[in-house]
Design a protein around this motif. Sequence first.
Motif, PDB file in Angstrom:
ATOM      1  N   HIS A   1     -52.327  22.320 -28.731  1.00  0.00           N
ATOM      2  CA  HIS A   1     -52.093  23.531 -27.957  1.00  0.00           C
ATOM      3  C   HIS A   1     -51.388  24.555 -28.838  1.00  0.00           C
ATOM      4  O   HIS A   1     -50.573  24.185 -29.695  1.00  0.00           O
ATOM      5  CB  HIS A   1     -51.265  23.220 -26.722  1.00  0.00           C
ATOM      6  CG  HIS A   1     -51.974  22.306 -25.776  1.00  0.00           C
ATOM      7  ND1 HIS A   1     -53.003  22.734 -24.971  1.00  0.00           N
ATOM      8  CD2 HIS A   1     -51.843  20.979 -25.526  1.00  0.00           C
ATOM      9  CE1 HIS A   1     -53.462  21.722 -24.263  1.00  0.00           C
ATOM     10  NE2 HIS A   1     -52.775  20.645 -24.581  1.00  0.00           N
ATOM     11  N   PRO A   2     -51.652  25.839 -28.657  1.00  0.00           N
ATOM     12  CA  PRO A   2     -51.026  26.864 -29.494  1.00  0.00           C
ATOM     13  C   PRO A   2     -49.501  26.789 -29.511  1.00  0.00           C
ATOM     14  O   PRO A   2     -48.888  26.974 -30.559  1.00  0.00           O
ATOM     15  CB  PRO A   2     -51.509  28.183 -28.870  1.00  0.00           C
ATOM     16  CG  PRO A   2     -52.751  27.838 -28.145  1.00  0.00           C
ATOM     17  CD  PRO A   2     -52.584  26.412 -27.695  1.00  0.00           C
ATOM     18  N   GLU A   3     -48.894  26.496 -28.353  1.00  0.00           N
ATOM     19  CA  GLU A   3     -47.431  26.404 -28.310  1.00  0.00           C
ATOM     20  C   GLU A   3     -46.924  25.297 -29.236  1.00  0.00           C
ATOM     21  O   GLU A   3     -45.935  25.473 -29.946  1.00  0.00           O
ATOM     22  CB  GLU A   3     -46.931  26.111 -26.884  1.00  0.00           C
ATOM     23  CG  GLU A   3     -47.313  27.131 -25.862  1.00  0.00           C
ATOM     24  CD  GLU A   3     -48.646  26.808 -25.179  1.00  0.00           C
ATOM     25  OE1 GLU A   3     -49.225  25.729 -25.421  1.00  0.00           O
ATOM     26  OE2 GLU A   3     -49.123  27.651 -24.413  1.00  0.00           O
ATOM     27  N   ASP A   4     -47.619  24.167 -29.218  1.00  0.00           N
ATOM     28  CA  ASP A   4     -47.205  23.039 -30.051  1.00  0.00           C
ATOM     29  C   ASP A   4     -47.407  23.340 -31.527  1.00  0.00           C
ATOM     30  O   ASP A   4     -46.575  22.982 -32.369  1.00  0.00           O
ATOM     31  CB  ASP A   4     -47.973  21.771 -29.665  1.00  0.00           C
ATOM     32  CG  ASP A   4     -47.668  21.324 -28.240  1.00  0.00           C
ATOM     33  OD1 ASP A   4     -46.565  21.636 -27.741  1.00  0.00           O
ATOM     34  OD2 ASP A   4     -48.534  20.670 -27.630  1.00  0.00           O
ATOM     35  N   ALA A   5     -48.515  23.998 -31.861  1.00  0.00           N
ATOM     36  CA  ALA A   5     -48.782  24.339 -33.261  1.00  0.00           C
ATOM     37  C   ALA A   5     -47.752  25.342 -33.779  1.00  0.00           C
ATOM     38  O   ALA A   5     -47.261  25.210 -34.903  1.00  0.00           O
ATOM     39  CB  ALA A   5     -50.192  24.901 -33.401  1.00  0.00           C
TER      40      ALA A   5
ATOM     41  N   ASP B   1     -52.963  34.528 -27.475  1.00  0.00           N
ATOM     42  CA  ASP B   1     -53.406  33.364 -28.245  1.00  0.00           C
ATOM     43  C   ASP B   1     -52.918  33.397 -29.686  1.00  0.00           C
ATOM     44  O   ASP B   1     -52.889  32.376 -30.363  1.00  0.00           O
ATOM     45  CB  ASP B   1     -54.937  33.267 -28.251  1.00  0.00           C
ATOM     46  CG  ASP B   1     -55.484  32.858 -26.898  1.00  0.00           C
ATOM     47  OD1 ASP B   1     -54.709  32.313 -26.077  1.00  0.00           O
ATOM     48  OD2 ASP B   1     -56.684  33.084 -26.661  1.00  0.00           O
ATOM     49  N   SER B   2     -52.526  34.581 -30.164  1.00  0.00           N
ATOM     50  CA  SER B   2     -52.135  34.696 -31.570  1.00  0.00           C
ATOM     51  C   SER B   2     -50.720  35.228 -31.786  1.00  0.00           C
ATOM     52  O   SER B   2     -50.315  35.454 -32.917  1.00  0.00           O
ATOM     53  CB  SER B   2     -53.129  35.596 -32.309  1.00  0.00           C
ATOM     54  OG  SER B   2     -53.122  36.890 -31.739  1.00  0.00           O
ATOM     55  N   VAL B   3     -49.956  35.420 -30.720  1.00  0.00           N
ATOM     56  CA  VAL B   3     -48.576  35.910 -30.843  1.00  0.00           C
ATOM     57  C   VAL B   3     -47.684  35.133 -29.882  1.00  0.00           C
ATOM     58  O   VAL B   3     -48.030  34.948 -28.719  1.00  0.00           O
ATOM     59  CB  VAL B   3     -48.473  37.419 -30.515  1.00  0.00           C
ATOM     60  CG1 VAL B   3     -47.027  37.892 -30.568  1.00  0.00           C
ATOM     61  CG2 VAL B   3     -49.338  38.239 -31.454  1.00  0.00           C
ATOM     62  N   CYS B   4     -46.554  34.678 -30.397  1.00  0.00           N
ATOM     63  CA  CYS B   4     -45.580  34.018 -29.532  1.00  0.00           C
ATOM     64  C   CYS B   4     -44.178  34.248 -30.073  1.00  0.00           C
ATOM     65  O   CYS B   4     -44.003  34.762 -31.183  1.00  0.00           O
ATOM     66  CB  CYS B   4     -45.872  32.513 -29.412  1.00  0.00           C
ATOM     67  SG  CYS B   4     -45.433  31.556 -30.873  1.00  0.00           S
ATOM     68  N   TYR B   5     -43.213  33.890 -29.259  1.00  0.00           N
ATOM     69  CA  TYR B   5     -41.809  33.943 -29.663  1.00  0.00           C
ATOM     70  C   TYR B   5     -41.234  32.542 -29.538  1.00  0.00           C
ATOM     71  O   TYR B   5     -41.404  31.887 -28.517  1.00  0.00           O
ATOM     72  CB  TYR B   5     -41.013  34.917 -28.784  1.00  0.00           C
ATOM     73  CG  TYR B   5     -41.359  36.353 -29.079  1.00  0.00           C
ATOM     74  CD1 TYR B   5     -40.674  37.056 -30.057  1.00  0.00           C
ATOM     75  CD2 TYR B   5     -42.397  36.982 -28.406  1.00  0.00           C
ATOM     76  CE1 TYR B   5     -41.003  38.375 -30.348  1.00  0.00           C
ATOM     77  CE2 TYR B   5     -42.737  38.297 -28.682  1.00  0.00           C
ATOM     78  CZ  TYR B   5     -42.039  38.983 -29.660  1.00  0.00           C
ATOM     79  OH  TYR B   5     -42.365  40.281 -29.949  1.00  0.00           O
TER      80      TYR B   5
ATOM     81  N   MET C   1     -43.797  34.818 -33.968  1.00  0.00           N
ATOM     82  CA  MET C   1     -44.780  34.059 -34.743  1.00  0.00           C
ATOM     83  C   MET C   1     -46.160  34.678 -34.494  1.00  0.00           C
ATOM     84  O   MET C   1     -46.435  35.140 -33.386  1.00  0.00           O
ATOM     85  CB  MET C   1     -44.805  32.598 -34.311  1.00  0.00           C
ATOM     86  CG  MET C   1     -43.489  31.860 -34.387  1.00  0.00           C
ATOM     87  SD  MET C   1     -43.068  31.289 -36.022  1.00  0.00           S
ATOM     88  CE  MET C   1     -44.271  29.993 -36.266  1.00  0.00           C
ATOM     89  N   VAL C   2     -46.994  34.674 -35.529  1.00  0.00           N
ATOM     90  CA  VAL C   2     -48.367  35.156 -35.396  1.00  0.00           C
ATOM     91  C   VAL C   2     -49.313  34.104 -35.967  1.00  0.00           C
ATOM     92  O   VAL C   2     -48.979  33.415 -36.929  1.00  0.00           O
ATOM     93  CB  VAL C   2     -48.584  36.505 -36.110  1.00  0.00           C
ATOM     94  CG1 VAL C   2     -47.777  37.608 -35.448  1.00  0.00           C
ATOM     95  CG2 VAL C   2     -48.266  36.416 -37.581  1.00  0.00           C
TER      96      VAL C   2
ATOM     97  N   GLN D   1     -53.490  29.438 -38.762  1.00  0.00           N
ATOM     98  CA  GLN D   1     -52.153  28.953 -39.108  1.00  0.00           C
ATOM     99  C   GLN D   1     -51.099  29.847 -38.471  1.00  0.00           C
ATOM    100  O   GLN D   1     -51.212  31.068 -38.506  1.00  0.00           O
ATOM    101  CB  GLN D   1     -51.952  28.962 -40.635  1.00  0.00           C
ATOM    102  CG  GLN D   1     -52.937  28.122 -41.399  1.00  0.00           C
ATOM    103  CD  GLN D   1     -52.743  26.652 -41.105  1.00  0.00           C
ATOM    104  OE1 GLN D   1     -51.631  26.166 -41.045  1.00  0.00           O
ATOM    105  NE2 GLN D   1     -53.847  25.939 -40.925  1.00  0.00           N
ATOM    106  N   TRP D   2     -50.066  29.231 -37.918  1.00  0.00           N
ATOM    107  CA  TRP D   2     -48.960  29.989 -37.341  1.00  0.00           C
ATOM    108  C   TRP D   2     -47.974  30.339 -38.442  1.00  0.00           C
ATOM    109  O   TRP D   2     -47.628  29.497 -39.262  1.00  0.00           O
ATOM    110  CB  TRP D   2     -48.274  29.195 -36.244  1.00  0.00           C
ATOM    111  CG  TRP D   2     -49.071  29.216 -34.985  1.00  0.00           C
ATOM    112  CD1 TRP D   2     -49.979  28.291 -34.577  1.00  0.00           C
ATOM    113  CD2 TRP D   2     -49.056  30.232 -33.991  1.00  0.00           C
ATOM    114  NE1 TRP D   2     -50.530  28.664 -33.373  1.00  0.00           N
ATOM    115  CE2 TRP D   2     -49.975  29.851 -32.994  1.00  0.00           C
ATOM    116  CE3 TRP D   2     -48.357  31.426 -33.833  1.00  0.00           C
ATOM    117  CZ2 TRP D   2     -50.219  30.627 -31.864  1.00  0.00           C
ATOM    118  CZ3 TRP D   2     -48.581  32.191 -32.698  1.00  0.00           C
ATOM    119  CH2 TRP D   2     -49.508  31.792 -31.740  1.00  0.00           C
TER     120      TRP D   2
END
Length: 144
Positions: free
Chosen positions: A35-39, A108-112, A131-132, A137-138
């Motif tokens: 999952h994106p959060e885990d990655a 899907d490509s940006v998180c904090y 994070m991007v 790759q994150w």
Amino acid sequence: MMKVFSFNKYVFSSATVVVLMAVMSLAACRDKIVHPEDAARQAFSDAAAALERGDYEAYLSYVDYGAELDSAAAASMAEVVRRHEEWKRAEREDIVAVRVVDVSMESDSVCYIFYEHVFADSCRETASQKMVAKDGQWRLRVRN
């Protein structure tokens, strides 16, 4: 007496094998889905671990500058990070842990990543890191 070939048994056996192979394939893929959060969390944790052990080149491999750096610029950035870490450690006791508290997905490509530093003197500081995701790759975003 001659044995007669049973078409129904053959079809049933073949269908059973196909279904079993499909189930096994799905089960194998299930473990590989990230999952994106885990990655993003793992990339942040890996970068923090590299920084903690003083491997600044490895840390910088997780950083998104918005442009590629040549080798001289990358070496300069590694020196800046090293000096900053020395200053930070001189100001405070060593960090004993970096804990991810939460991950907030913006897309899907940006998180904090919300995290806390735990220092040897039991003080805690909380912070966040944008994070991007680039090319699958994150990376830590160091600019807006």
